[in-house]
Write an enzyme that holds these catalytic residues in place. Structure first.
Site, short mmCIF file in Angstrom:
data_model
loop_
_atom_site.label_atom_id
_atom_site.label_comp_id
_atom_site.label_asym_id
_atom_site.label_seq_id
_atom_site.Cartn_x
_atom_site.Cartn_y
_atom_site.Cartn_z
N ASP A 16 -3.37 7.93 -10.94
CA ASP A 16 -2.16 7.14 -11.17
C ASP A 16 -2.32 6.36 -12.48
OD1 ASP A 16 -3.82 4.95 -10.62
OD2 ASP A 16 -2.99 4.59 -8.63
N PRO A 58 -1.40 24.59 10.55
CA PRO A 58 -0.83 23.35 10.03
C PRO A 58 -1.51 22.10 10.57
CG PRO A 58 0.61 24.29 11.69
CD PRO A 58 -0.48 25.29 11.44
#
Length: 139
Positions: A16, A58
Site C-alpha cells: 500500500d 473454495p
C-alpha cells in the site's frame, strides 16, 4: 502431516502507499500456497477436476493474525499444511516467517465441491477421497 514451504519475495504491487503489504495480498499468497501444497503432495488442481470430477476447493472460512509487517523487497517463507480432514472439508494452516520471526498465522477452511447430480447448475460438497488423505498423511 505433509508440510510445504515456499519463499516469496514481496513485490511493489503487494504494498500500500505506506509500503507495507496490503493484507488482502496475503490471502492471495495463501491461496497460491494451498494450490502448491496440493501439487507437491501429488494432487494438482487439474487432478481434482480430471481425476476426481471436482469443480474446486473454495474457501468457506478464513482468518489471520498479523504480527510483523513486510515491505517491498522482503523475503518471507510461507509454511502450509493441512491440519485436519473432515468429511468434505479440510483445515489449512499457513505460518509466515520473516527471518526467524513469526509474522502471520492464517487459517482456512475449504470444501471439496462438485456438480450436484440432481441439478448440474448447482454445486454440492463431496466427501474427501481416501487416496487424497493418504497423499497428505505420507508426508
Amino acid at each position: 502431516m505433509f508440510t510445504n514451504r515456499r519463499d516469496v519475495q514481496i513485490q511493489w504491487g503487494d504494498c500500500d502507499p505506506a509500503n507495507i503489504v496490503y493484507y488482502p495480498r496475503y490471502f492471495a499468497m495463501f491461496d497460491d500456497s494451498t494450490s502448491v501444497l496440493f501439487e507437491v503432495a501429488g494432487c494438482s488442481k487439474q487432478d481434482l477436476v480430471r481425476v476426481y470430477g471436482l469443480v474446486g476447493i473454495p474457501i468457506v472460512d478464513t482468518r489471520a493474525k498479523f504480527y510483523i509487517p513486510s515491505t517491498h523487497g522482503d523475503w518471507i517463507t510461507i509454511e502450509s499444511r493441512i491440519e485436519k480432514f473432515n468429511r468434505s472439508s479440510f483445515e489449512v494452516i499457513h505460518k509466515v516467517t520473516k527471518g526467524d520471526d513469526l509474522a502471520i498465522e492464517a487459517f482456512e477452511t475449504r470444501v471439496l465441491v462438485g456438480r450436484d447430480p440432481g441439478d448440474p447448475n448447482k454445486l454440492k460438497s463431496v466427501a474427501v477421497p481416501a487416496n487424497i488423505i493418504e497423499k497428505f498423511m505420507r508426508g
